[in-house]
Design a protein around this motif. Structure first.
Motif, PDB file in Angstrom:
ATOM      1  N   SER A 368       0.082  24.193-108.478  1.00  0.00           N
ATOM      2  CA  SER A 368      -1.418  24.461-107.678  1.00  0.00           C
ATOM      3  C   SER A 368      -2.383  23.515-107.646  1.00  0.00           C
ATOM      4  N   ILE A 369      -2.857  23.555-106.555  1.00  0.00           N
ATOM      5  CA  ILE A 369      -3.950  22.280-106.390  1.00  0.00           C
ATOM      6  C   ILE A 369      -5.043  22.883-105.777  1.00  0.00           C
ATOM      7  N   LEU A 370      -6.382  22.778-105.936  1.00  0.00           N
ATOM      8  CA  LEU A 370      -7.536  23.266-105.253  1.00  0.00           C
ATOM      9  C   LEU A 370      -7.802  22.216-104.411  1.00  0.00           C
ATOM     10  N   PHE A 371      -8.068  22.633-103.053  1.00  0.00           N
ATOM     11  CA  PHE A 371      -8.518  21.597-101.908  1.00  0.00           C
ATOM     12  C   PHE A 371      -9.823  22.502-101.370  1.00  0.00           C
ATOM     13  N   LYS A 372     -10.969  21.775-100.896  1.00  0.00           N
ATOM     14  CA  LYS A 372     -12.099  22.300-100.200  1.00  0.00           C
ATOM     15  C   LYS A 372     -11.339  23.010 -98.951  1.00  0.00           C
ATOM     16  N   LYS A 373     -12.016  24.033 -98.464  1.00  0.00           N
ATOM     17  CA  LYS A 373     -11.530  24.994 -97.667  1.00  0.00           C
ATOM     18  C   LYS A 373     -11.301  24.370 -96.424  1.00  0.00           C
ATOM     19  N   GLU A 374     -12.272  23.426 -96.105  1.00  0.00           N
ATOM     20  CA  GLU A 374     -12.120  22.847 -94.621  1.00  0.00           C
ATOM     21  C   GLU A 374     -10.940  21.851 -94.179  1.00  0.00           C
ATOM     22  N   ILE A 375     -10.275  21.501 -95.704  1.00  0.00           N
ATOM     23  CA  ILE A 375      -9.293  20.708 -95.323  1.00  0.00           C
ATOM     24  C   ILE A 375      -8.059  20.937 -94.606  1.00  0.00           C
ATOM     25  N   ASN A 376      -7.589  20.067 -93.890  1.00  0.00           N
ATOM     26  CA  ASN A 376      -6.488  20.311 -92.820  1.00  0.00           C
ATOM     27  C   ASN A 376      -5.155  20.118 -93.516  1.00  0.00           C
ATOM     28  N   LEU A 377      -4.468  21.223 -94.148  1.00  0.00           N
ATOM     29  CA  LEU A 377      -3.121  21.043 -95.138  1.00  0.00           C
ATOM     30  C   LEU A 377      -2.015  20.324 -94.346  1.00  0.00           C
ATOM     31  N   ILE A 395      -0.739  29.489-100.113  1.00  0.00           N
ATOM     32  CA  ILE A 395      -1.946  29.247-100.011  1.00  0.00           C
ATOM     33  C   ILE A 395      -2.844  30.491-100.237  1.00  0.00           C
ATOM     34  N   TYR A 396      -3.820  30.149-101.227  1.00  0.00           N
ATOM     35  CA  TYR A 396      -4.626  31.301-101.462  1.00  0.00           C
ATOM     36  C   TYR A 396      -5.973  31.250-101.682  1.00  0.00           C
ATOM     37  N   GLU A 397      -6.807  31.943-101.172  1.00  0.00           N
ATOM     38  CA  GLU A 397      -8.055  32.066-101.037  1.00  0.00           C
ATOM     39  C   GLU A 397      -8.743  33.287-101.538  1.00  0.00           C
ATOM     40  N   GLY A 398      -9.511  33.536-102.555  1.00  0.00           N
ATOM     41  CA  GLY A 398     -10.148  34.610-103.064  1.00  0.00           C
ATOM     42  C   GLY A 398     -10.834  34.646-104.255  1.00  0.00           C
ATOM     43  N   SER A 399     -11.036  35.776-105.177  1.00  0.00           N
ATOM     44  CA  SER A 399     -11.899  35.931-106.196  1.00  0.00           C
ATOM     45  C   SER A 399     -11.347  34.922-107.266  1.00  0.00           C
ATOM     46  N   LYS A 402     -12.428  29.235-107.155  1.00  0.00           N
ATOM     47  CA  LYS A 402     -13.678  28.694-107.251  1.00  0.00           C
ATOM     48  C   LYS A 402     -14.343  28.738-105.686  1.00  0.00           C
ATOM     49  N   ASN A 403     -15.618  29.046-105.405  1.00  0.00           N
ATOM     50  CA  ASN A 403     -16.244  29.063-104.088  1.00  0.00           C
ATOM     51  C   ASN A 403     -16.085  27.945-103.414  1.00  0.00           C
ATOM     52  N   GLY A 404     -15.951  27.966-101.818  1.00  0.00           N
ATOM     53  CA  GLY A 404     -15.497  26.935-101.147  1.00  0.00           C
ATOM     54  C   GLY A 404     -14.522  26.379-101.320  1.00  0.00           C
ATOM     55  N   PHE A 405     -13.358  26.719-102.120  1.00  0.00           N
ATOM     56  CA  PHE A 405     -11.876  25.981-102.331  1.00  0.00           C
ATOM     57  C   PHE A 405     -10.845  27.094-102.066  1.00  0.00           C
ATOM     58  N   LYS A 406      -9.884  26.251-101.832  1.00  0.00           N
ATOM     59  CA  LYS A 406      -8.465  27.278-101.581  1.00  0.00           C
ATOM     60  C   LYS A 406      -7.505  26.694-102.524  1.00  0.00           C
ATOM     61  N   SER A 407      -6.453  27.385-102.844  1.00  0.00           N
ATOM     62  CA  SER A 407      -5.579  26.941-103.910  1.00  0.00           C
ATOM     63  C   SER A 407      -4.386  26.958-102.904  1.00  0.00           C
TER      64      SER A 407
ATOM     65  N   ILE B 431      -8.394  10.246 -92.602  1.00  0.00           N
ATOM     66  CA  ILE B 431      -9.582   9.800 -93.335  1.00  0.00           C
ATOM     67  C   ILE B 431     -10.608  11.042 -93.899  1.00  0.00           C
ATOM     68  N   LYS B 432     -10.934  11.744 -92.907  1.00  0.00           N
ATOM     69  CA  LYS B 432     -11.979  12.891 -93.076  1.00  0.00           C
ATOM     70  C   LYS B 432     -11.230  13.819 -94.103  1.00  0.00           C
ATOM     71  N   ASN B 433     -10.059  14.082 -94.107  1.00  0.00           N
ATOM     72  CA  ASN B 433      -9.417  15.196 -94.856  1.00  0.00           C
ATOM     73  C   ASN B 433      -8.904  14.416 -96.365  1.00  0.00           C
ATOM     74  N   ILE B 434      -9.118  13.289 -96.536  1.00  0.00           N
ATOM     75  CA  ILE B 434      -8.890  12.457 -97.723  1.00  0.00           C
ATOM     76  C   ILE B 434     -10.013  12.174 -98.547  1.00  0.00           C
ATOM     77  N   GLY B 435     -11.015  12.409 -98.100  1.00  0.00           N
ATOM     78  CA  GLY B 435     -12.397  11.989 -98.809  1.00  0.00           C
ATOM     79  C   GLY B 435     -13.125  10.740 -98.170  1.00  0.00           C
ATOM     80  N   GLY B 436     -12.604  10.088 -97.065  1.00  0.00           N
ATOM     81  CA  GLY B 436     -13.230   9.005 -96.741  1.00  0.00           C
ATOM     82  C   GLY B 436     -14.434   9.204 -95.586  1.00  0.00           C
ATOM     83  N   ILE B 437     -15.477   8.293 -95.426  1.00  0.00           N
ATOM     84  CA  ILE B 437     -16.447   8.715 -94.670  1.00  0.00           C
ATOM     85  C   ILE B 437     -16.524   7.181 -93.954  1.00  0.00           C
ATOM     86  N   ASN B 438     -16.709   7.686 -92.023  1.00  0.00           N
ATOM     87  CA  ASN B 438     -16.840   6.643 -91.414  1.00  0.00           C
ATOM     88  C   ASN B 438     -18.200   5.780 -91.591  1.00  0.00           C
ATOM     89  N   ARG B 439     -18.293   4.518 -92.080  1.00  0.00           N
ATOM     90  CA  ARG B 439     -19.388   3.780 -92.559  1.00  0.00           C
ATOM     91  C   ARG B 439     -20.530   3.764 -91.490  1.00  0.00           C
TER      92      ARG B 439
END
Lengths: 441, 441
Positions: A368-377, A395-399, A402-407, B431-439
């Motif tokens: 299991s890996i934590l990614f920021k919620k907005e990441i496109n899986l 995919i799990y989001e919940g209590s 940690k906040n702002g992340f999904k597992s 790029i956005k999804n793997i932590g890169g930023i358009n310079r």
């Protein structure tokens, strides 16, 4: 459904027994030789009996696959026992004689389908193989006929339906002349005491192809080939025509008559018409296919390839270590395997992948890996799939997260159990660089 | 280095002209027909002259490629003009006569290399083709000999060195018997008035292969084939042996003597020995190669494939739309292309990629991305390379880049200029999804 194959312990009968068994049918084979019968029973997992009549009684489809010279006799013996609404067919290379016999001795209500599969027992599958059916009008209307025709076509065969007389006329050339010429060539090479293996060294592609075809024909069951020659009323005329042409050309060569020689070739080419170009190109392909394949295998040294056995369809895979003359050295799990190029066919990467998917046991490890919620899986999975055989199983989001992340729980697959540890390590290394965090670490 | 090909406007001479020109040599061809010569000059970019003696004077290598029946005459005419320390060779299918003529008429100090390339002008390359050289001991020690032998081997040819007499003895069978039998078969099919195209419908794989070989042979230059038959002292005995075997088998079939028929096949198979199995397998491969290829192309519907023309080596690529009978419908840039399967060979994905790399113009777009300093760019590049044709052209850390970050400049490639915008968009999305930023955004 029970399929009884009379004479199914040998040759094309055995080929059909294996093929139909693999397709999931209940297959019964008969044969006079009990020891051989028991062996076949074990080898391909069908039932064996030496009683033709019993087999004919129980079969929903009864297929006569005995040698041509006893086909008529066997049909006479077993046809009356085939049940109504069942099928009686033969698979000999001549059609008038068996068709007449089956019509005569089978009960009314039995569907009679005289059949000629135009291939030998060393053919790997029905794909693109020609199968000729010669039923009478009455039997063409029986639902069984469509059923069998459709089955053959589904398996990739090209099915042709013609009257038995037409069949025998065409086969006089397609089989009769072909076999005759190549057997005579084989006998000539023996007579001239040519060392075949040495002669191949000097071979043009066409001589080599000719040797291969001679070998293929002289290596078959000689009695089958004798019967094909001997039971066709057209064959005498065909033999005479061929010998006449040979004599004509011989005399032209002796007289050094270039114009007459050219005339014969030109006339033949004219008769072939568009088929001349087509045949030239196809023969280039047949020659080129083997060259191309060896080049591809040589280019794959150090990489994994899959090789399928031309006859058994068995697959070998491993890292190519070397290609020496006619042999490929493949390293599979640290062990060297020496394969003759003649016997195997290079699989494409996609085919090997598909084959492994269907035939090998896969091991897996979940992580299991934590990614920021907005990441496109979808994007993450697409990237990871290039390096790993992997899927997302949860995919799990919940209590608990940690906040702002999904597992995200990944399942990492491998055909080698021992590799899972290494895969896990390199997976985590990759994850770290694209913003993922190991949840339980 | 200048290579002069005497009779290089046709057949195998023209083949060598094209081949050697493509390899970067300065090639001069001669031929009696000025119009044809000018055409060849344009077509393959070599120099043409109708003056054999001039061409022989300027050539560092002079290759005689005229028909067999005038080879001796042409050698007598041009050999005295070949310069010392240069090479004189011929490429006819017989070797005793030209070898003797070249030795006799060339100056001392000219390296004489009688050569027999064992292939026809429809062969795509030298790969795996047999080339026989029959120089005398004296010329074998000339440095030119090694140079030419090594060139041929580097191009993939299998080079054999034997005396001219042995060559002519072996060729009586390898070429003489092969051509003879297939020409007689072609003439027989014409005599019997067989509709070739229709007969193919009923074809066994072997009959089809036989038709292809007949077509290949009767479609060649008939005078060359006449000369090969007519200038070999062994041929009479070979013809007689073949006709004798044909007559024997014919009589056995008439008498329905199964045992004698079987005996002939078995004896021939015994003579072939291990070659029987080898040949059977190779013929399976030749037959199977075409089947496999069509299956692969059918499986690729909707995907991009590359097809190489068997003769010209021209590559076509595009999305497979459909496969109907002998034709592949390929969509290339919105236009449909209909290709005959007989004429093309399926390339592997790797080959197509390599071909594009070497032959197509690539467009690119550069874009700078900020990554955290500790990010492993090897891993990032490996992942991105699965989705994009991309490389890193610059990495910069310094005052213009915000603290803790590095600037990485990627170059995104495409064979289609118009696609670069779309590629840039989807690249930034990834790029956005793997932590890169358009310079610069």
């Amino acid at each position: 459904m029970i399929i009884s194959i009379i004479g199914g312990t040998d040759g094309l009968g055995k080929w059909f027994a294996r093929f139909l068994k693999n397709k999931g049918f209940d297959v019964v084979v008969t044969g006079r030789d009990t020891i051989k019968g028991k062996k076949v029973e074990k080898e391909i997992g069908v039932r064996y009996t030496n009683n033709n009549i019993e087999a004919s009684k129980i079969g929903d489809i009864v297929m006569v696959a005995v040698p041509i010279n006893i086909t008529e006799k066997v049909i006479k013996e077993i046809a009356p026992y085939v049940r109504e609404n069942c099928v009686l067919m033969d698979i000999t290379s001549i059609k008038e004689i068996p068709a007449r016999a089956m019509e005569r001795y089978a009960k009314d209500g039995v569907c009679v389908i005289p059949t000629h599969p135009m291939f030998g027992p060393s053919t790997p599958s029905l794909k693109r193989q020609v199968v000729i059916l010669t039923p009478s009008e009455k039997h063409k209307n029986n639902p069984w006929f469509d059923k069998i025709k459709m089955f053959l076509e589904k398996e990739g065969a090209r099915v042709i339906v013609i009257p038995p007389e037409k069949h025998d006329r065409i086969m006089g050339v397609v089989q009769g002349l072909t076999h005759y010429a190549y057997i005579a060539l084989g006998a000539t090479l023996k007579d001239l005491n040519i060392n075949i293996k040495e002669s191949r060294k000097y071979a043009s592609p066409i001589y080599e192809l000719m040797l291969n075809i001679i070998a293929r024909i002289i290596g078959q069951n000689p009695y089958l080939y004798a019967d094909i020659q001997m039971h066709n009323p057209q064959i005498k005329h065909i033999h005479e025509t061929f010998i006449k042409e040979c004599n004509t050309i011989k005399q032209i060569v002796e007289k050094k008559d270039r114009e007459s020689f050219a005339e014969i070739m030109k006339e033949a080419a004219k008769h072939f018409g568009n088929e001349t170009i087509r045949g030239m190109n196809y023969s280039n392909k047949a020659v080129g296919a083997i060259t191309e394949e060896i080049e591809r295998i040589k280019k794959s040294i150090g990489k994994e390839i899959g090789l399928r056995h031309v006859y058994s369809n068995k697959v070998h895979f491993g890292i190519v270590k070397n290609v020496v003359d006619d042999f490929i050295i493949l390293n599979k799990n640290g062990k060297d395997l020496k394969l003759n190029i003649a016997n195997v066919m290079l699989m494409s990467n996609e085919e090997l992948k598909e084959w492994k998917e269907q035939n090998l046991k896969k091991y897996y490890y979940d992580i299991s890996i934590l990614f920021k919620k907005e990441i496109n899986l979808d994007i993450i999975l697409k990237l990871l799939n290039c390096m790993f055989d992997i899927e997302i199983i949860d995919i799990y989001e919940g209590s608990n997260v940690k906040n702002g992340f999904k597992s995200v729980t990944f399942r990492i697959y491998s055909y080698k159990k021992d590799d899972l540890k290494i895969l896990k390590k390199s997976f985590l290394e990759v994850i770290k660089n694209i913003g993922g965090i190991n949840r339980y670490n």
